[in-house]
Design a protein around this motif. Structure first.
Motif, PDB file in Angstrom:
ATOM      1  N   ALA A 154       0.826  -1.205   0.000  1.00 34.65           N
ATOM      2  CA  ALA A 154       0.000   0.000   0.000  1.00 34.65           C
ATOM      3  C   ALA A 154       0.862   1.258   0.000  1.00 34.65           C
ATOM      4  CB  ALA A 154      -0.937  -0.009   1.208  1.00 34.65           C
ATOM      5  N   LEU A 155       1.989   1.222   0.723  1.00 34.09           N
ATOM      6  CA  LEU A 155       2.865   2.393   0.753  1.00 34.09           C
ATOM      7  C   LEU A 155       3.658   2.515  -0.544  1.00 34.09           C
ATOM      8  CD1 LEU A 155       5.030   3.476   3.813  1.00 34.09           C
ATOM      9  CD2 LEU A 155       5.686   3.949   1.465  1.00 34.09           C
ATOM     10  N   LEU A 156       4.226   1.394  -1.009  1.00 34.17           N
ATOM     11  CA  LEU A 156       5.082   1.437  -2.191  1.00 34.17           C
ATOM     12  C   LEU A 156       4.305   1.808  -3.455  1.00 34.17           C
ATOM     13  CD1 LEU A 156       7.299  -1.727  -1.538  1.00 34.17           C
ATOM     14  CD2 LEU A 156       7.927   0.677  -1.213  1.00 34.17           C
ATOM     15  N   SER A 157       3.026   1.436  -3.501  1.00 37.05           N
ATOM     16  CA  SER A 157       2.232   1.700  -4.703  1.00 37.05           C
ATOM     17  C   SER A 157       1.424   2.987  -4.611  1.00 37.05           C
ATOM     18  CB  SER A 157       1.281   0.519  -4.961  1.00 37.05           C
ATOM     19  OG  SER A 157       0.357   0.377  -3.881  1.00 37.05           O
ATOM     20  N   TRP A 158       1.652   3.771  -3.579  1.00 37.57           N
ATOM     21  CA  TRP A 158       0.871   5.001  -3.418  1.00 37.57           C
ATOM     22  C   TRP A 158       1.156   5.941  -4.596  1.00 37.57           C
ATOM     23  CZ3 TRP A 158      -2.908   5.847   0.027  1.00 37.57           C
ATOM     24  CH2 TRP A 158      -3.412   7.151   0.114  1.00 37.57           C
ATOM     25  N   PRO A 159       0.103   6.552  -5.175  1.00 37.04           N
ATOM     26  CA  PRO A 159       0.311   7.436  -6.338  1.00 37.04           C
ATOM     27  C   PRO A 159       1.274   8.583  -6.019  1.00 37.04           C
ATOM     28  CG  PRO A 159      -2.017   6.940  -6.048  1.00 37.04           C
ATOM     29  CD  PRO A 159      -1.324   6.407  -4.839  1.00 37.04           C
ATOM     30  N   GLN A 160       2.205   8.807  -6.945  1.00 41.36           N
ATOM     31  CA  GLN A 160       3.202   9.857  -6.747  1.00 41.36           C
ATOM     32  C   GLN A 160       2.967  11.067  -7.649  1.00 41.36           C
ATOM     33  OE1 GLN A 160       7.195   8.252  -7.071  1.00 41.36           O
ATOM     34  NE2 GLN A 160       6.533   6.262  -6.321  1.00 41.36           N
ATOM     35  N   ARG A 161       2.133  10.910  -8.639  1.00 38.23           N
ATOM     36  CA  ARG A 161       1.903  11.997  -9.610  1.00 38.23           C
ATOM     37  C   ARG A 161       0.540  12.634  -9.397  1.00 38.23           C
ATOM     38  NH1 ARG A 161       5.526  11.924 -13.818  1.00 38.23           N
ATOM     39  NH2 ARG A 161       6.992  10.177 -13.785  1.00 38.23           N
ATOM     40  N   THR A 162       0.350  13.773 -10.012  1.00 34.73           N
ATOM     41  CA  THR A 162      -0.896  14.518  -9.826  1.00 34.73           C
ATOM     42  C   THR A 162      -2.095  13.760 -10.380  1.00 34.73           C
ATOM     43  OG1 THR A 162      -0.378  15.697 -11.871  1.00 34.73           O
ATOM     44  CG2 THR A 162       0.214  16.770  -9.788  1.00 34.73           C
ATOM     45  N   THR A 163      -1.897  12.981 -11.447  1.00 29.64           N
ATOM     46  CA  THR A 163      -2.933  12.094 -11.989  1.00 29.64           C
ATOM     47  C   THR A 163      -2.274  10.780 -12.373  1.00 29.64           C
ATOM     48  OG1 THR A 163      -2.624  12.927 -14.247  1.00 29.64           O
ATOM     49  CG2 THR A 163      -4.287  14.025 -12.889  1.00 29.64           C
ATOM     50  N   ASN A 164      -3.097   9.753 -12.575  1.00 28.08           N
ATOM     51  CA  ASN A 164      -2.563   8.436 -12.849  1.00 28.08           C
ATOM     52  C   ASN A 164      -2.304   8.172 -14.330  1.00 28.08           C
ATOM     53  OD1 ASN A 164      -2.488   7.577 -10.165  1.00 28.08           O
ATOM     54  ND2 ASN A 164      -4.637   6.968 -10.204  1.00 28.08           N
ATOM     55  N   ASP A 165      -2.547   9.152 -15.195  1.00 28.90           N
ATOM     56  CA  ASP A 165      -2.291   8.947 -16.610  1.00 28.90           C
ATOM     57  C   ASP A 165      -0.988   9.636 -17.001  1.00 28.90           C
ATOM     58  OD1 ASP A 165      -2.870  11.665 -16.742  1.00 28.90           O
ATOM     59  OD2 ASP A 165      -4.961  11.320 -17.286  1.00 28.90           O
ATOM     60  N   GLU A 166      -0.708   9.667 -18.318  1.00 28.27           N
ATOM     61  CA  GLU A 166       0.556  10.214 -18.791  1.00 28.27           C
ATOM     62  C   GLU A 166       0.680  11.715 -18.552  1.00 28.27           C
ATOM     63  OE1 GLU A 166      -2.449  10.121 -22.074  1.00 28.27           O
ATOM     64  OE2 GLU A 166      -1.653   8.712 -20.594  1.00 28.27           O
ATOM     65  N   ARG A 167      -0.447  12.363 -18.289  1.00 31.39           N
ATOM     66  CA  ARG A 167      -0.393  13.810 -18.032  1.00 31.39           C
ATOM     67  C   ARG A 167       0.019  14.127 -16.597  1.00 31.39           C
ATOM     68  NH1 ARG A 167      -6.375  15.264 -19.754  1.00 31.39           N
ATOM     69  NH2 ARG A 167      -6.632  13.345 -18.532  1.00 31.39           N
ATOM     70  N   GLY A 168       0.017  13.120 -15.751  1.00 27.22           N
ATOM     71  CA  GLY A 168       0.384  13.353 -14.360  1.00 27.22           C
ATOM     72  C   GLY A 168       1.860  13.699 -14.214  1.00 27.22           C
ATOM     73  N   ARG A 169       2.164  14.487 -13.226  1.00 27.63           N
ATOM     74  CA  ARG A 169       3.558  14.863 -13.020  1.00 27.63           C
ATOM     75  C   ARG A 169       3.887  14.825 -11.533  1.00 27.63           C
ATOM     76  NH1 ARG A 169       4.347  20.468 -11.895  1.00 27.63           N
ATOM     77  NH2 ARG A 169       2.396  21.622 -11.680  1.00 27.63           N
ATOM     78  N   TRP A 170       5.162  14.649 -11.300  1.00 27.70           N
ATOM     79  CA  TRP A 170       5.673  14.642  -9.927  1.00 27.70           C
ATOM     80  C   TRP A 170       5.971  16.069  -9.505  1.00 27.70           C
ATOM     81  CZ3 TRP A 170       6.474  12.813  -5.294  1.00 27.70           C
ATOM     82  CH2 TRP A 170       7.541  13.254  -4.523  1.00 27.70           C
ATOM     83  N   LEU A 171       5.462  16.437  -8.346  1.00 28.68           N
ATOM     84  CA  LEU A 171       5.717  17.772  -7.808  1.00 28.68           C
ATOM     85  C   LEU A 171       6.997  17.712  -6.979  1.00 28.68           C
ATOM     86  CD1 LEU A 171       2.091  18.751  -6.673  1.00 28.68           C
ATOM     87  CD2 LEU A 171       3.259  19.341  -8.812  1.00 28.68           C
ATOM     88  N   ALA A 172       8.046  18.279  -7.527  1.00 34.03           N
ATOM     89  CA  ALA A 172       9.343  18.223  -6.847  1.00 34.03           C
ATOM     90  C   ALA A 172       9.277  18.897  -5.479  1.00 34.03           C
ATOM     91  CB  ALA A 172      10.408  18.899  -7.706  1.00 34.03           C
TER      92      ALA A 172
END
Length: 361
Positions: free
Chosen positions: A218-236
């Protein structure tokens, strides 16, 4: 418990060969881990030798202290001063026992650190076995007051100091065979055999279990990007580099990550776990709110994390940390805190785990 950790305290030039002798003796008991001063090489290069010894000894279930003729080399006074400055409780204990550590060798420090650790733990462990080598051909006795009075050997003075602390040489030996026989017939033999008969899990299986539980996934698979598709991005986040730097550079410690709900703490921890893996750091992830409410004690917590019920989690992590640096990630402690009145066990067990892993840090 997954096994026992034994530290073999000895002077290398005199008893260094006992490392492999003891390991061979315990080879049929894969859960019995032997650590020696030789294992200090390459371990946390940022630590002094005395601090490395303390790291090994504070995690040991037993310490075998072999005393012969030699006492070995001494650490520099600056190293002793650094150790006592970092561990005020150790300094106070030495003063309380009227122990003058000036002139102690590394081997002497090992047994006194073990005694201090037992004091911290309120007795019990680590079990301490003082093993004295018998002199094969003792010299003729010389009466006190004669012209040629026999001076006390340094090792005898060391043993006398231990006796003053009510620690006696409980095993004597003339050769390796006698030493092994006496050890295995002592409480040490009972310790390693009883632990090996408990639920034993290999280090490889241990890693797989700790990373494969529902809480870990559950922790390792937690979403890291703003959305789950290719448009999602990681907020540094600058906090990521700060945490990575602290974990890589510091030998051990505790880091507390604070933030309001929804600020991205879980996403940051998931990304941090990926970075740790690339740095060859072993990650043990625990998502606290995914632990079943039925968990009520150490055994049920072990089962929840995919381990045999008899496995001690803190000891398991310490075993892993002997070979590589381990990072334990605990997410959502605040969620358990909100239920502490109705369901206090999970939070209590996780806080106890953190305390057990931290020791006196």
């Amino acid at each position: 418990m997954p096994g026992t950790i034994t530290f073999l305290s000895r002077v290398s030039s005199e008893f260094g060969h006992l490392d492999e002798v003891l390991r061979s003796q315990l080879a049929p008991l894969p859960s019995a881990v032997i650590k020696t001063p030789t294992d200090l090489e390459g371990y946390d290069a940022g630590l002094t030798t005395l601090d490395k010894l303390w790291d090994f000894i504070k995690n040991a279930d037993a310490v075998i202290h072999v005393v012969g003729v030699e006492l070995g080399s001494q650490p520099p006074q600056s190293m002793i001063d650094e150790l006592l400055a970092r561990h005020a409780e150790l300094k106070a204990w030495l003063n309380q026992k009227s122990l003058a550590c000036a002139g102690w060798t590394y081997t002497q420090w090992e047994v006194f650190l073990a005694l201090f650790r037992r004091h911290q733990c309120g007795g019990g462990r680590p079990l301490i076995f003082v093993v004295a080598q018998e002199v094969s051909d003792p010299p003729d006795p010389i009466l006190p007051g004669s012209e040629r009075e026999m001076p006390a050997s340094p090792s005898q003075g060391h043993l006398d100091t231990l006796v003053g602390l009510n620690v006696h040489a409980n095993i004597s030996f003339r050769n390796d065979g006698e030493l092994l026989t006496s050890l295995m017939r002592s409480e040490f033999g009972a310790l390693v055999h009883s632990e090996s008969q408990a639920a034993v899990i290999s280090l490889t299986d241990l890693v797989s279990a700790l990373r494969g539980s529902g809480s870990a996934r559950a922790l390792l698979s937690w979403p890291q990007r703003t959305t789950n598709d290719e448009r999602g991005r990681w907020l540094a986040r600058p906090e990521l580099n700060q945490i990575v730097d602290a974990v890589v550079t510091e030998p051990h410690g505790v880091i507390l990550l604070l933030g309001v709900p929804g600020s991205g703490k879980s996403a940051l921890l998931a990304r941090f776990a990926e970075v740790c893996s690339r740095q060859d750091l072993l990650v043990v992830p625990i998502k606290a709110d995914r632990i079943s409410e039925e968990v009520c004690d150490e055994h049920s917590l072990a089962r929840e994390l995919g381990l045999p019920a008899a496995t001690d989690l803190a000891t398991s992590v310490r075993r892993l940390a002997f070979d590589r640096k381990v990072v334990v990630l605990v997410d959502q402690l605040d969620a358990l805190a909100g239920m502490v009145v109705q369901k206090p066990a999970r939070l209590r067990l996780l806080m106890q785990l953190i305390h057990d892993l931290c020791g006196d840090q």
